[in-house]
Motif scaffolding. Structure first.
Motif, short mmCIF file in Angstrom:
data_model
loop_
_atom_site.label_atom_id
_atom_site.label_comp_id
_atom_site.label_asym_id
_atom_site.label_seq_id
_atom_site.Cartn_x
_atom_site.Cartn_y
_atom_site.Cartn_z
N GLN A 287 0.90 -1.09 -0.18
CA GLN A 287 -0.21 0.10 0.33
C GLN A 287 1.21 1.23 -0.30
N THR A 288 0.20 1.77 -0.83
CA THR A 288 0.94 3.04 -0.92
C THR A 288 0.21 4.82 -0.64
N PRO A 289 1.00 5.86 0.26
CA PRO A 289 -0.08 6.53 -0.08
C PRO A 289 -1.40 7.02 -1.18
N GLY A 290 -2.53 7.75 -0.59
CA GLY A 290 -3.86 7.43 -1.41
C GLY A 290 -4.10 6.42 -2.48
N GLU B 177 9.72 2.64 -6.89
CA GLU B 177 8.74 1.94 -7.04
C GLU B 177 7.58 1.37 -6.43
N ASP B 178 9.36 0.65 -6.07
CA ASP B 178 8.09 -0.75 -4.69
C ASP B 178 8.57 -0.33 -3.53
N THR B 179 8.36 0.90 -3.12
CA THR B 179 8.53 1.94 -2.09
C THR B 179 6.75 1.73 -1.57
N GLY B 180 6.67 1.71 0.27
CA GLY B 180 5.48 1.46 0.55
C GLY B 180 5.44 0.29 1.41
N VAL B 181 4.48 1.04 2.41
CA VAL B 181 4.53 -0.80 3.23
C VAL B 181 3.35 -1.33 2.91
N TYR B 182 4.33 -2.66 3.12
CA TYR B 182 3.81 -4.59 3.10
C TYR B 182 2.86 -4.89 4.03
N VAL C 49 13.02 2.71 -1.36
CA VAL C 49 13.46 2.67 -1.97
C VAL C 49 13.88 3.33 -2.06
N SER C 50 15.37 3.91 -2.27
CA SER C 50 15.68 6.20 -2.59
C SER C 50 16.62 5.77 -3.45
N SER C 51 16.17 6.46 -4.20
CA SER C 51 17.34 6.56 -6.09
C SER C 51 18.92 6.95 -6.41
#
Length: 114
Positions: free
Chosen positions: A39-42, A88-93, A112-114
């Motif tokens: 899940q990502t914000p929004g 783009e894999d950033t989020g809560v798993y 994940v930072s670029s």
């Protein structure tokens, strides 16, 4: 009551790896089909991967070849090995039974930072 406890998230640079764990207590874990979600914000929670009680695996196209779902029934634990991570894999798993019959856990944050 069945509880889900996710762990293993963190901050990692693009191209890095993480291994997430989900401990399922108070259940006959070995009989459950299980899945990982992000899940990502929004956004709504989205499907990442699933594994049947017999070990059949299915990964979403966005992670296929980079992520691997697995399970260890002896310790009631579901895993997600994540390699070659992208921003783009950033989020809560989160993990859950499939269908999502269990109360959701707290999740584990992956950044994940670029």
């Amino acid at each position: 009551q069945v509880q889900l406890v996710e762990s293993g998230g963190g901050l990692v640079q693009a191209g890095g790896s993480l291994r997430l764990s989900c401990v399922v207590s108070g259940s006959i874990f070995s009989t459950y089909d299980m899945g990982w979600y992000r899940q990502t914000p929004g956004k709504q929670r989205e499907f990442i991967a699933r594994i049947s009680s017999s070990g059949f695996r299915l990964h979403d196209a966005s992670v296929k070849g980079r992520f691997t779902i697995s399970r260890d029934n002896a310790v009631n634990t579901l895993y997600l090995q994540m390699n070659n991570l992208k921003p783009e894999d950033t989020g809560v798993y989160y993990c859950n039974q499939i269908p999502n019959n269990l109360n959701w856990g707290q999740g584990t944050q992956v950044t994940v930072s670029s």
